[in-house]
Design a protein around this motif. Structure first.
Motif, PDB file in Angstrom:
ATOM      1  N   ALA A   1      -7.169  14.033  -7.964  1.00  0.00           N
ATOM      2  CA  ALA A   1      -7.703  15.123  -8.437  1.00  0.00           C
ATOM      3  C   ALA A   1      -7.230  15.131  -9.927  1.00  0.00           C
ATOM      4  O   ALA A   1      -8.179  15.513 -10.916  1.00  0.00           O
ATOM      5  N   TRP A   2      -5.965  14.837 -10.212  1.00  0.00           N
ATOM      6  CA  TRP A   2      -5.619  14.955 -11.864  1.00  0.00           C
ATOM      7  C   TRP A   2      -6.200  13.901 -12.501  1.00  0.00           C
ATOM      8  O   TRP A   2      -6.554  13.911 -13.708  1.00  0.00           O
ATOM      9  N   THR A   3      -6.365  12.475 -11.864  1.00  0.00           N
ATOM     10  CA  THR A   3      -7.276  11.379 -12.639  1.00  0.00           C
ATOM     11  C   THR A   3      -8.454  11.973 -12.704  1.00  0.00           C
ATOM     12  O   THR A   3      -9.197  11.660 -13.867  1.00  0.00           O
ATOM     13  N   VAL A   4      -9.355  12.381 -11.831  1.00  0.00           N
ATOM     14  CA  VAL A   4     -10.490  12.887 -11.919  1.00  0.00           C
ATOM     15  C   VAL A   4     -10.579  13.847 -13.120  1.00  0.00           C
ATOM     16  O   VAL A   4     -11.663  13.842 -13.942  1.00  0.00           O
ATOM     17  N   LEU A   5      -9.601  15.012 -13.343  1.00  0.00           N
ATOM     18  CA  LEU A   5      -9.866  16.003 -14.267  1.00  0.00           C
ATOM     19  C   LEU A   5      -9.426  15.011 -15.748  1.00  0.00           C
ATOM     20  O   LEU A   5      -9.958  15.692 -16.536  1.00  0.00           O
ATOM     21  N   ALA A   6      -8.584  14.334 -15.650  1.00  0.00           N
ATOM     22  CA  ALA A   6      -8.437  13.659 -17.016  1.00  0.00           C
ATOM     23  C   ALA A   6      -9.583  12.754 -17.410  1.00  0.00           C
ATOM     24  O   ALA A   6     -10.186  12.959 -18.598  1.00  0.00           O
ATOM     25  N   GLU A   7     -10.247  12.168 -16.490  1.00  0.00           N
ATOM     26  CA  GLU A   7     -11.452  11.276 -16.914  1.00  0.00           C
ATOM     27  C   GLU A   7     -12.490  12.375 -17.325  1.00  0.00           C
ATOM     28  O   GLU A   7     -13.040  12.214 -18.545  1.00  0.00           O
ATOM     29  N   SER A   8     -12.835  13.324 -16.519  1.00  0.00           N
ATOM     30  CA  SER A   8     -14.106  14.252 -16.633  1.00  0.00           C
ATOM     31  C   SER A   8     -13.847  15.236 -18.191  1.00  0.00           C
ATOM     32  O   SER A   8     -14.501  15.505 -18.660  1.00  0.00           O
ATOM     33  N   GLY A   9     -12.472  15.351 -18.131  1.00  0.00           N
ATOM     34  CA  GLY A   9     -12.055  16.469 -19.338  1.00  0.00           C
ATOM     35  C   GLY A   9     -12.374  15.798 -20.731  1.00  0.00           C
ATOM     36  O   GLY A   9     -12.804  16.355 -21.457  1.00  0.00           O
TER      37      GLY A   9
ATOM     38  N   ALA B   1     -14.297  13.235 -21.260  1.00  0.00           N
ATOM     39  CA  ALA B   1     -15.709  13.214 -21.556  1.00  0.00           C
ATOM     40  C   ALA B   1     -16.491  14.536 -21.988  1.00  0.00           C
ATOM     41  O   ALA B   1     -17.016  14.572 -22.999  1.00  0.00           O
ATOM     42  N   VAL B   2     -15.981  15.841 -21.116  1.00  0.00           N
ATOM     43  CA  VAL B   2     -16.436  16.836 -21.586  1.00  0.00           C
ATOM     44  C   VAL B   2     -16.251  17.301 -22.893  1.00  0.00           C
ATOM     45  O   VAL B   2     -16.906  17.837 -23.756  1.00  0.00           O
ATOM     46  N   LEU B   3     -14.823  17.325 -23.356  1.00  0.00           N
ATOM     47  CA  LEU B   3     -14.252  17.763 -24.516  1.00  0.00           C
ATOM     48  C   LEU B   3     -14.450  16.943 -25.629  1.00  0.00           C
ATOM     49  O   LEU B   3     -14.662  17.729 -26.779  1.00  0.00           O
ATOM     50  N   ALA B   4     -14.886  15.686 -25.694  1.00  0.00           N
ATOM     51  CA  ALA B   4     -15.248  14.889 -26.574  1.00  0.00           C
ATOM     52  C   ALA B   4     -16.564  15.243 -27.109  1.00  0.00           C
ATOM     53  O   ALA B   4     -17.057  15.397 -28.317  1.00  0.00           O
TER      54      ALA B   4
ATOM     55  N   PHE C   1     -15.778  23.817 -18.916  1.00  0.00           N
ATOM     56  CA  PHE C   1     -14.817  23.003 -17.972  1.00  0.00           C
ATOM     57  C   PHE C   1     -13.389  23.638 -17.597  1.00  0.00           C
ATOM     58  O   PHE C   1     -13.017  22.971 -16.468  1.00  0.00           O
ATOM     59  N   ARG C   2     -13.227  24.408 -18.165  1.00  0.00           N
ATOM     60  CA  ARG C   2     -11.890  25.355 -17.613  1.00  0.00           C
ATOM     61  C   ARG C   2     -12.047  26.046 -16.501  1.00  0.00           C
ATOM     62  O   ARG C   2     -11.174  25.736 -15.375  1.00  0.00           O
ATOM     63  N   ALA C   3     -13.297  26.417 -16.435  1.00  0.00           N
ATOM     64  CA  ALA C   3     -13.485  27.165 -15.017  1.00  0.00           C
ATOM     65  C   ALA C   3     -13.701  26.012 -13.985  1.00  0.00           C
ATOM     66  O   ALA C   3     -13.314  26.347 -12.709  1.00  0.00           O
TER      67      ALA C   3
END
Length: 215
Positions: A170-178, A180-183, A200-202
């Protein structure tokens, strides 16, 4: 951060570098090349980056660039590693500064820090470069997995979260998706899409909460 940490962290040891910086002057020269690459990427994007541009921005010869890097991809990957190291080092500082006392507030501190670095750290967008689709290597994927693992370890130590394969994933999923979204949210640094950051925070809270509930 010492520039030699970049060479030590490069995939396969320091294989991306033609010569490791063993003296202070060489380390400073390598740092200058990475700073120049970061500036060019901020100006025109990584797709148009060339080693000649790096040399010109750094006030160095093209031979100096090739002394350390075989090609533009190696420059970008080294910059990405430096950005990843800086994010990891500042994460614990951000937790301390925020007074985070729950995993949710820990997530918030990481999201806020990452968004701030996208806004202020030159070349920070390079942190996502190196994915197989971008450069033809798998190093970016390994880097994000390592970043997710490091975040997961800090969160376990700080907030007593279980150590399971599902939570680590799950942490890897959040690192990858985070990233992408924050960029995307910080594509315009002067006018960031704060609603996208909050979405993304929610999502992070909901997703990690569901994974923890099932643990």
């Amino acid at each position: 951060m010492l520039v030699t940490e970049v060479s030590n962290a490069l995939p396969g040891g320091s294989s991306l570098l033609r010569n490791e910086p063993v003296q202070a002057r060489s380390s400073a020269r390598l740092a200058g090349l990475l700073d120049a690459a970061a500036a060019v990427i901020d100006d025109i994007g990584f797709e148009r980056l060339t080693t000649a541009m790096v040399a010109e921005r750094a006030g160095a010869s093209i031979g100096t660039v090739y002394r350390y890097f075989p090609d533009r991809i190696a420059v970008v990957e080294a910059l990405a590693i430096r950005c990843t190291q800086r994010l990891g080092a500042r994460f614990v500082e951000a937790l301390d500064a925020s007074g985070a006392d729950t995993w949710q507030s820990g997530c918030d501190a990481l999201i806020d820090l990452t968004a701030e670095m996208y806004r202020t750290e030159p070349g920070f967008r390079a942190i996502r470069f190196g994915d197989a689709g971008d450069t033809g290597s798998g190093d970016g994927e390994d880097r994000m997995a390592a970043l997710g693992g490091a975040v997961g370890q800090v969160m376990r130590e700080r907030f007593g979260l279980p150590d399971t394969e599902a939570i680590s994933r799950a942490w890897t999923v959040l690192a990858e998706s985070g990233h992408a979204v924050l960029a995307r949210a910080l594509a315009d640094r002067e006018h960031p899409d704060l609603d996208l950051v909050e979405a993304f925070r929610a999502m992070s809270h909901s997703y990690m909460g569901s994974v923890l509930a099932a643990a």
